[in-house]
Scaffold this active site. Structure first.
Site, mmCIF file in Angstrom:
data_model
loop_
_atom_site.group_PDB
_atom_site.id
_atom_site.type_symbol
_atom_site.label_atom_id
_atom_site.label_comp_id
_atom_site.label_asym_id
_atom_site.label_seq_id
_atom_site.Cartn_x
_atom_site.Cartn_y
_atom_site.Cartn_z
ATOM 1 N N SER A 5 0.844 -1.196 0.000
ATOM 2 C CA SER A 5 0.000 0.000 0.000
ATOM 3 C C SER A 5 0.880 1.247 0.000
ATOM 4 O O SER A 5 1.674 1.458 0.926
ATOM 5 C CB SER A 5 -0.896 0.017 1.238
ATOM 6 O OG SER A 5 -1.474 1.302 1.373
ATOM 7 N N HIS A 28 -1.394 -1.388 -4.180
ATOM 8 C CA HIS A 28 -2.637 -0.974 -3.509
ATOM 9 C C HIS A 28 -2.646 0.538 -3.328
ATOM 10 O O HIS A 28 -1.727 1.114 -2.735
ATOM 11 C CB HIS A 28 -2.706 -1.681 -2.155
ATOM 12 C CG HIS A 28 -3.990 -1.511 -1.420
ATOM 13 N ND1 HIS A 28 -5.129 -2.253 -1.683
ATOM 14 C CD2 HIS A 28 -4.335 -0.670 -0.411
ATOM 15 C CE1 HIS A 28 -6.093 -1.889 -0.867
ATOM 16 N NE2 HIS A 28 -5.644 -0.925 -0.077
ATOM 17 N N ASP A 30 -4.788 3.688 -1.927
ATOM 18 C CA ASP A 30 -5.874 4.062 -1.025
ATOM 19 C C ASP A 30 -6.396 5.448 -1.350
ATOM 20 O O ASP A 30 -5.715 6.449 -1.140
ATOM 21 C CB ASP A 30 -5.371 4.031 0.423
ATOM 22 C CG ASP A 30 -5.149 2.611 0.916
ATOM 23 O OD1 ASP A 30 -6.098 1.812 0.846
ATOM 24 O OD2 ASP A 30 -4.022 2.315 1.358
ATOM 25 N N MET A 32 -9.013 8.227 -0.403
ATOM 26 C CA MET A 32 -9.867 8.649 0.733
ATOM 27 C C MET A 32 -10.375 10.054 0.480
ATOM 28 O O MET A 32 -9.627 10.917 0.005
ATOM 29 C CB MET A 32 -9.070 8.644 2.030
ATOM 30 C CG MET A 32 -8.388 7.321 2.345
ATOM 31 S SD MET A 32 -7.604 7.374 3.962
ATOM 32 C CE MET A 32 -6.632 5.856 3.901
ATOM 33 N N HIS A 61 -8.419 1.123 -3.863
ATOM 34 C CA HIS A 61 -9.322 0.919 -2.724
ATOM 35 C C HIS A 61 -9.982 2.252 -2.421
ATOM 36 O O HIS A 61 -9.366 3.141 -1.836
ATOM 37 C CB HIS A 61 -8.493 0.406 -1.533
ATOM 38 C CG HIS A 61 -9.265 0.242 -0.269
ATOM 39 N ND1 HIS A 61 -8.641 0.117 0.960
ATOM 40 C CD2 HIS A 61 -10.601 0.177 -0.024
ATOM 41 C CE1 HIS A 61 -9.570 -0.010 1.895
ATOM 42 N NE2 HIS A 61 -10.753 0.031 1.332
ATOM 43 N N MET A 63 -12.142 4.531 -0.470
ATOM 44 C CA MET A 63 -12.811 4.789 0.816
ATOM 45 C C MET A 63 -13.513 6.127 0.671
ATOM 46 O O MET A 63 -13.072 7.159 1.190
ATOM 47 C CB MET A 63 -11.772 4.791 1.942
ATOM 48 C CG MET A 63 -11.287 3.387 2.283
ATOM 49 S SD MET A 63 -9.692 3.394 3.124
ATOM 50 C CE MET A 63 -8.615 3.415 1.691
ATOM 51 N N MET A 132 -11.529 -5.640 5.578
ATOM 52 C CA MET A 132 -10.716 -4.678 6.335
ATOM 53 C C MET A 132 -10.402 -5.260 7.708
ATOM 54 O O MET A 132 -11.296 -5.658 8.449
ATOM 55 C CB MET A 132 -11.468 -3.354 6.523
ATOM 56 C CG MET A 132 -11.600 -2.497 5.271
ATOM 57 S SD MET A 132 -10.043 -2.079 4.470
ATOM 58 C CE MET A 132 -9.183 -1.187 5.763
ATOM 59 N N GLY A 139 -2.877 4.120 7.980
ATOM 60 C CA GLY A 139 -1.950 3.009 8.046
ATOM 61 C C GLY A 139 -1.400 2.870 9.456
ATOM 62 O O GLY A 139 -1.645 3.707 10.324
ATOM 63 N N ASP A 170 -6.747 -6.270 4.395
ATOM 64 C CA ASP A 170 -6.110 -4.955 4.403
ATOM 65 C C ASP A 170 -6.115 -4.370 5.812
ATOM 66 O O ASP A 170 -7.180 -4.109 6.377
ATOM 67 C CB ASP A 170 -6.884 -4.029 3.447
ATOM 68 C CG ASP A 170 -6.262 -2.650 3.311
ATOM 69 O OD1 ASP A 170 -5.161 -2.417 3.832
ATOM 70 O OD2 ASP A 170 -6.909 -1.802 2.655
ATOM 71 N N GLY A 171 -4.905 -4.171 6.340
ATOM 72 C CA GLY A 171 -4.760 -3.490 7.617
ATOM 73 C C GLY A 171 -4.014 -4.314 8.642
ATOM 74 O O GLY A 171 -4.438 -5.420 8.995
ATOM 75 N N GLY A 172 -2.876 -3.799 9.084
ATOM 76 C CA GLY A 172 -2.133 -4.454 10.151
ATOM 77 C C GLY A 172 -1.438 -5.741 9.745
ATOM 78 O O GLY A 172 -1.054 -6.543 10.601
HETATM 79 C C1 DX5 Z 1 -6.225 1.846 5.632
HETATM 80 C C2 DX5 Z 1 -5.808 1.436 4.252
HETATM 81 C C3 DX5 Z 1 -4.721 0.457 4.195
HETATM 82 C C4 DX5 Z 1 -3.433 0.906 4.813
HETATM 83 C C5 DX5 Z 1 -2.852 -0.291 5.484
HETATM 84 O O1 DX5 Z 1 -7.436 2.523 5.568
HETATM 85 O O2 DX5 Z 1 -6.908 0.895 3.551
HETATM 86 O O3 DX5 Z 1 -4.500 0.014 2.863
HETATM 87 O O4 DX5 Z 1 -2.489 1.389 3.902
HETATM 88 O O5 DX5 Z 1 -1.719 0.103 6.199
HETATM 89 P P1 DX5 Z 1 -0.969 -0.895 7.187
HETATM 90 O O6 DX5 Z 1 -0.511 -2.052 6.360
HETATM 91 O O7 DX5 Z 1 0.138 -0.063 7.721
HETATM 92 O O8 DX5 Z 1 -1.974 -1.308 8.220
HETATM 93 ZN ZN ZN Z 2 -6.486 -0.050 1.587
#
Ligand code: DX5
Ligand code: ZN
Length: 219
Positions: A5, A28, A30, A32, A61, A63, A132, A139, A170-172
């Site tokens: 990402s 990826h 993001d 937003m 992605h 959002m 998610m 991130g 996606d996430g963590g």
């Molecule tokens: C959060 C994003 C993720 C983000 C993940 O809203 O959708 O794609 O970049 O970041 P990490 O991998 O650091 O959790």
């Molecule tokens: Zn994402």
């Protein structure tokens, strides 16, 4: 598949940051809008510029609110996969149809506390399910493990031949959490801070993939 990402990349040097993850399966991106989530990132012009500097398929992605209006242009621009949020529209099937008609794969994303059951019937209209594993917006947050139940439910339907789609998380995701996600049957792993926070992002992508391969070999 590993999808770094670029949310955790240096936005002043995006072309170099994309080169730094050579070997990634998807990139990826993001998007937003500061309405669907409390953060603002980038939009269509930046995606158009990214498409000119990389051959890695773009995984957008979104959002954002009103994906019916804003999602199809990402497909028209040449994004490989365009994912929007189930929570952002009353007619996800129509949005998916428009994304596919514009030439991209269509993805549905669900926030950590959104159940998957109400959407199982419509998943045959999608190519990707993005689960998610943090609240969307930022991130560097910690992995929420209970969302893996959703991945398992959909994995079973795919394995049973009832659905054909990529299960993405996606996430963590990092070197530790990726193992649980792989065990739950996830196909595609987004990682932002765990990739761009390292000295050699491309080597980290390879290491993350090795973890998944090891889990799959053991099962
Ligand atoms: C959060 C994003 C993720 C983000 C993940 O809203 O959708 O794609 O970049 O970041 P990490 O991998 O650091 O959790
Ligand atoms: Zn994402």
């Amino acid at each position: 598949m590993i999808a770094p990402s670029i949310l955790s990349a240096d936005f002043a040097h995006l072309a170099e940051e994309v080169d730094a993850v050579a070997g990634a399966d998807w990139l990826h991106v993001d998007v937003m809008d500061n309405h669907f989530v409390p953060n603002l990132t980038l939009g269509l012009p930046v995606v158009q510029s990214l498409l000119k500097v990389t051959d890695i398929p773009l995984d957008c992605h979104l959002m954002i609110e009103d994906p019916a209006r804003w999602a199809p242009p990402y497909a028209e621009a040449g994004a490989y996969n365009v994912t929007f949020h189930a929570e952002a529209t009353d007619d996800p099937v129509a949005v998916a149809r428009d994304i596919r008609a514009a030439g991209a794969k269509a993805g549905l994303s669900v926030k950590p506390n959104t159940p998957i059951e109400p959407y199982l019937e419509i998943l045959r209209n999608f190519d990707t399910l993005l689960v998610m594993s943090v609240e969307p917006g930022f991130g560097g947050q910690s992995f929420i493990a209970h969302v893996l139940d959703k991945a398992r439910i959909v994995r079973n339907l795919v394995d049973a031949g009832e659905l054909r789609l990529v299960v993405e998380i996606d996430g963590g995701i990092n070197m530790d959490t990726i193992e649980q996600a792989a065990e739950a049957g996830v196909d595609c792993f987004v990682a932002g801070s765990a990739v761009y926070g390292t000295e050699d992002p491309s080597a980290t992508v390879a290491k993350l993939r090795d973890r998944v391969v090891a889990v799959e070999a053991a099962n």
